[in-house]
Structures are given as structure tokens and as C-alpha cells.
Design a protein around this motif. Structure first.
Motif, short mmCIF file in Angstrom:
data_model
loop_
_atom_site.label_atom_id
_atom_site.label_comp_id
_atom_site.label_asym_id
_atom_site.label_seq_id
_atom_site.Cartn_x
_atom_site.Cartn_y
_atom_site.Cartn_z
N ASP A 1 0.82 -1.21 0.00
CA ASP A 1 0.00 0.00 0.00
C ASP A 1 0.86 1.26 0.00
O ASP A 1 0.51 2.25 -0.64
N THR B 1 2.16 1.96 -3.47
CA THR B 1 1.11 2.54 -4.31
C THR B 1 0.94 4.03 -4.04
O THR B 1 0.84 4.84 -4.97
N SER B 2 0.93 4.41 -2.76
CA SER B 2 0.77 5.81 -2.41
C SER B 2 1.96 6.65 -2.89
O SER B 2 1.78 7.76 -3.41
N GLU C 1 -8.25 -7.11 2.60
CA GLU C 1 -7.82 -5.72 2.43
C GLU C 1 -8.28 -5.17 1.09
O GLU C 1 -8.71 -4.01 0.99
N GLU C 2 -8.21 -6.00 0.04
CA GLU C 2 -8.67 -5.54 -1.27
C GLU C 2 -10.17 -5.30 -1.25
O GLU C 2 -10.67 -4.35 -1.88
N ARG D 1 -10.82 -1.92 0.22
CA ARG D 1 -10.58 -0.84 -0.75
C ARG D 1 -11.76 -0.70 -1.71
O ARG D 1 -12.12 0.40 -2.11
N ASP E 1 -3.82 0.82 3.59
CA ASP E 1 -4.53 1.86 2.87
C ASP E 1 -5.85 1.33 2.33
O ASP E 1 -5.87 0.47 1.46
N PHE E 2 -6.95 1.80 2.87
CA PHE E 2 -8.26 1.45 2.31
C PHE E 2 -9.19 2.63 2.52
O PHE E 2 -8.90 3.56 3.26
N ALA E 3 -10.32 2.60 1.83
CA ALA E 3 -11.26 3.70 1.91
C ALA E 3 -11.75 3.86 3.35
O ALA E 3 -11.85 2.88 4.09
#
Length: 566
Positions: free
Chosen positions: A84, A87-88, A301-302, A305, A323-325
């Protein structure tokens, strides 16, 4: 004084995302470009990553590196965070037009990627403390890491106060010896002793750390599931299933809920209870904890997101910055054990700048109602726990001596000064240093007669190196400070892996016994080759695994707040 054009480029990229940089984020960028090191302290979800990452990108825009190679090293305490984070970082790098290779290197990385990185490291590398020590154990480490301009230590509050944190301190001291101008930045949330945390990160005696505080006034709402009758509510216990009906009602009212438990066994039982209570939610409720197989956790986790789950039952495995919404609601089952822990978990809702964090606390017994009230008051006055740094752990020092000996060797006086530049070892005495060096060299007086403990030799030039290449190979297989009970893999007889369960629990089971793991009822078939082979169970009373990590005391701060509340 007018900002340089790269500074405006960062603002323009923020604007394309519908954002505007906070003043404290821009202050961090300026501090970085001014050559400063420091610590960014801000609640979860307020933008700490971009506060630190934009600085190196602006630096690269203003003064592009003349040669390829590693420029930024990003340390993360969990392998699960690496993907994550990459990606960020890539998102911001591409947005600002910085053409950098950004990759991860952890125990989960493929052999092909590691081979590629052996030939040429990327410009930015996301890795763990253990993988960094592994890099330091190779002969060419100084050449490959000499171009570093910055090291970022993510989630520093999770490493501070642990031997892994000391491992990071020693590694940073080595990197600073090669790169005197290297900047060091830490990211931290929910921490009480910020000044001390910065000193530990930068090294003993460093008083020049730039402390940047983020949005400390992010709204946090702590609510409690009150029992209909306190007289009929349990006064002991740890599962909390008496609160299940009210919690299920709360989950039904929200689109997405994270339900935190304090132990993995509690998570297993709450997952079972919710799915049995609401069978119509099949496929909408998930389970996440550290003993599940990495692939299973990745699927959960996916799904977070993608907004696929109505509820995820989890442990501290989702405490950190995966990192997720933002989720709409956080539920804490049982005692939070600490003020900072509750605040960290609450921050998973409203996980965005300006958002309001809400946590619903579900007590497992009546006395926890007092704990929630005490935690609410402590959060209101920002009375957060500090993390006490570890001082002089000689076992970590011995391991570091072997690492540096394998990575090209060391001169005793120079390495001792380097070690004593860290906070952990700034009071290291002569007798302690001599003991650590002798133990690393030949096992000390107790083990000196055994050939396998003759690991270091001192050359005619006074330089210490590993005795044989085999010593270096064996050492690389054992680098790290994480310890746990013996674990056995859990796999289906026909199918893939489910995760790991402690040997002490599985040793009490016999073939045919049923236990709950990964949200499934499993029947033990046999244990062979460090693997528990299982099949899905159709009947039988199921046991729930117990992990040693479930023995958690109240933090000193929360205990004092409870006493004050009483």
C-alpha cells in the motif's frame, strides 16, 4: 520569500485531487528542503505520508540526481503495509512528474525482484527493519547505500520501545556514517513522549529535530453500547457476546464497519457469532488477523478498498496504515487497554483530513463501562501514553556486530563510536562492549570451546570479519528480533493454506477434533512435517485457538484514568 516553482507544482497536484496542503505539511516540505531531520506527529488519516514524501520529490525536481541508485529508504514495521505504501508513493511521484522506480523489498518479495534489486536498487525502496539489516550484511552495502539522501521511518510509535526499534537505531547509525548529510524523518501517531521519540530516532544528544504536529484537534466521538439492565449484565468475562444484538443493530445501520477485538480467538468467535446471527450477510462479513495466511488477508484488504464488506472483524492487524477507503464506523469490543490504542482505532473511521472519527465501544463486562468513560475523558485532554525506549539490549548489539562483520567488516573503535551515537547505547560501558564483542566472536567464556561459535576473526589490520562465508549465510537466515511460540501451518488436505496456529494449542488436539480458524469449522486430520492437515467439519463441538498474545494489561495512563473515574 517566494516559493520555488517545484513548490507550486506540489500545490497544483494537490488541487487536481481536490485537496489543499495543510500548513504543517508545507512546513515539513520546507524543513526537508532546508536539510533538516525530524518527526511528524499527527492522528491517523490526516496526511502524514504526503507531508514527508513530497519533500524528497521536490528535492529531486530542483536538483535531479546525477547518477541512478537508491535515494530514499522507507522503513515500515509491517510487511503488509509495504504494498500500500508503494502505491501511495508512486501516485504522488507520477503526479509531480518524478520518474522514479519505487519498489518494496520484504520477506514476501519474489526471488526475481530481489535478484533485480541486487543488480540495481530503485530510487525509492520500501522495506522492513529486518530487510534493511539484511542489506547491511552484504559486502557491497556501503557502495549501494552511500547515495541515500533520506530515510523515512513509518509508524515510529510502533517501533519505539521495542528491540526492533533498537535494530532500526543501529541501522540508521551505520547509514549516517556513510551519508553524513542524510536526513531522517519519522511518522508517528497517538504518542505522548514526542520529544523523546524524536531524539531516539535521530540519535543520542541530537536536539535539533524539527517536530511537526498535524491536526491534533481532529474530532473523536466515543460512544458506548449500554446494556438494557446493568444488574443482569456480566461482571466478568472477555467475549462480550452479551452485547451482540446491539452491535449487530449498529452494523446494520452503516455501510461499512470495522469491528476490533483484542485477541485473535475473540475475533474468531465474534465472526462466527455475527454470521450465525445474520446468515443473510453471507459474503459481506470478513475476518482479518495476523495468523491468517497472507493471501487471505490480502483478499480482505482488497475488499475494504473496493467497499465490498459490510463488516470486517479484526485485531491489531488493521491498526496500522493499511490503505483502504474510510469506513463509516469502528466498533471496539472489550477494553481498549490503552488511550492511544483506542484513538488509533477510532481514526480508521473518518480516515481523511477534516473527517470525524467515531468509535462504538461494546463492553464485555460491567467494569469496562468505567474504562470507556475514563478513556473518553483522557482523549479529550490528550493524555496519551508514551513509549519508553529500550536501553542497552546486548542481544541486539551482538546481532548487529555479526551483521556489520558480514557486510565488509569493522574496525572496533570506529564501530563502537557509531553504536554509542544511538540513544539505546549512548551509555554503553567498557565491560558491556567487551562482553558483546567476545560473545559475537566466539560465544564468550561459556561457548568458546565449541567450533560452531567461532564466528568472527580479527585480521592483521585489526579489522573484524566473519570467520567463513557459511557464518554469514547462517546469520542472514536469523536476522531479526521478533520472537513467538512455535507455529504450525494449517492447510486443507485438498486445497491451499489457511495460516498458522501455535503449536501449544494444536498439540492438545487429537485427529478428529474440531476447531475454529479463519472463520471455518475445521477437523484435524493429522499433524505432519510442521503442518496441521485439516478438512471442513460437518459436526462436533469446536474449540477456539488461544494465542499467547491475548494477555494484555491496561496501560498505565488508562489505569490511572480509571482510578480517577472511580
Amino acid at each position: 520569500m517566494a516559493d520555488a516553482p517545484p513548490f507550486e507544482r506540489a500545490r497544483d497536484w494537490f488541487a487536481t485531487r481536490g485537496w489543499q496542503p495543510f500548513a504543517w505539511q508545507e512546513a515539513t516540505w520546507r524543513a526537508f528542503l532546508g536539510g533538516e531531520s525530524g518527526l511528524v506527529h499527527a492522528p491517523t488519516g490526516t496526511g502524514k505520508t504526503l507531508a514527508v514524501w513530497i519533500g524528497p520529490l521536490l528535492d529531486a525536481i530542483a536538483a535531479p540526481p546525477a547518477t541512478p541508485g537508491l535515494r530514499v529508504l522507507w522503513l515500515t514495521p509491517l510487511r503488509a503495509l509495504a504494498t500500500d505504501t508503494v502505491t501511495s508513493l508512486r501516485d504522488a511521484s507520477e503526479g509531480l512528474g518524478v520518474d522514479w522506480r519505487i519498489e518494496a523489498r520484504t520477506g514476501d518479495s519474489s526471488q526475481s525482484l530481489r535478484a533485480k534489486q541486487r543488480r540495481q536498487l530503485p530510487q525509492a525502496l520500501v522495506t522492513t527493519p529486518e530487510s534493511l539489516s539484511l542489506l547491511l550484511s552484504y559486502d557491497d552495502a556501503s557502495d549501494r547505500l552511500r547515495g541515500l539522501s533520506c530515510v523515512v521511518v513509518d509508524e515510529w510509535h510502533e517501533l519505539l520501545g521495542t528491540k526492533r526499534g533498537v535494530q532500526v537505531e543501529l541501522a540508521l547509525a551505520r547509514l549516517r556514517a556513510w551519508n553524513p548529510a542524510m536526513r531522517t524523518w519519522g511518522l508517528s501517531a497517538t504518542l505522548g513522549n514526542v520529544e523523546q521519540a524524536a531524539e531516539v530516532l535521530l540519535g543520542a544528544g541530537r536536539r535539533d529535530a524539527r517536530l511537526v504536529s498535524g491536526d491534533d484537534h481532529k474530532a473523536v466521538v466515543v460512544e458506548t453500547v449500554l446494556p438494557e439492565s446493568v444488574q443482569r449484565f456480566p461482571w466478568a468475562g472477555h467475549l462480550g457476546l452479551a452485547s451482540l444484538p446491539r452491535v449487530v443493530e449498529a452494523i446494520a445501520r452503516r455501510r461499512t464497519t470495522l469491528l476490533f477485538t483484542n485477541t485473535r480467538s475473540q475475533a474468531e468467535q465474534w465472526f462466527q457469532a455475527i454470521t450465525l446471527t445474520r446468515p443473510d450477510w453471507e459474503g459481506e462479513v470478513a475476518l482479518h488477523h495476523g495468523s491468517l495466511d497472507r493471501a487471505l488477508r490480502g483478499e480482505v484488504e482488497e475488499g475494504l478498498r473496493a467497499g465490498r464488506w459490510r463488516c470486517v472483524v479484526c485485531t491489531s492487524s488493521l491498526d496500522l496504515g493499511v490503505d483502504f477507503a474510510p469506513v463509516e464506523q469502528v466498533v471496539q469490543v472489550g477494553s481498549p487497554k490503552g488511550v492511544a490504542r483506542l484513538l488509533q482505532r477510532a481514526g480508521r473511521s473518518g480516515h481523511q483530513p477534516g473527517g470525524e472519527s467515531r468509535v462504538l465501544c461494546a463492553p464485555t463486562h460491567a467494569l469496562e463501562l468505567v474504562e470507556y468513560a475514563a478513556a473518553r475523558r483522557a482523549i479529550a485532554r490528550r493524555a496519551l501514553e508514551g513509549r519508553r525506549p529500550v536501553e542497552r539490549p546486548l542481544d541486539v548489539l551482538v546481532q548487529h556486530l555479526l551483521t556489520i562483520a558480514a557486510g565488509g567488516g569493522f574496525e572496533e573503535g570506529a564501530l563502537r563510536r557509531e553504536v554509542q551515537s544511538t540513544w539505546a547505547f549512548h551509555r554503553l560501558g567498557d565491560a558491556e562492549w567487551r562482553w558483546a564483542l567476545e560473545f559475537a566472536a566466539h560465544g564468550g567464556p561459556a561457548l568458546g570451546a565449541y567450533e560452531q561459535y567461532a564466528r568472527l576473526v580479527r585480521g592483521e589490520d585489526g579489522r573484524w570479519t566473519v570467520a567463513t562465508p557459511r557464518v554469514a549465510r547462517l546469520h542472514r537466515l536469523q536476522i531479526g528480533t521478533i520472537t513467538s511460540d512455535g507455529m504450525l501451518q494449517v492447510k486443507f488436505l485438498r486445497g491451499g493454506p489457511l495460516g498458522q496456529v501455535e503449536e501449544g494449542f494444536l498439540a492438545r488436539l487429537r485427529p478428529g477434533d474440531v476447531f475454529v480458524f479463519g472463520g471455518r469449522r475445521l477437523q484435524l486430520s493429522r499433524i505432519h512435517d510442521m503442518t496441521a492437515w485439516v478438512r471442513l467439519a460437518t459436526s462436533g463441538t469446536a474449540q477456539v485457538p488461544r494465542w499467547m498474545g491475548g494477555r494484555l494489561p491496561l496501560s498505565t495512563h488508562l489505569a490511572a484514568a480509571v482510578r480517577e473515574e472511580l
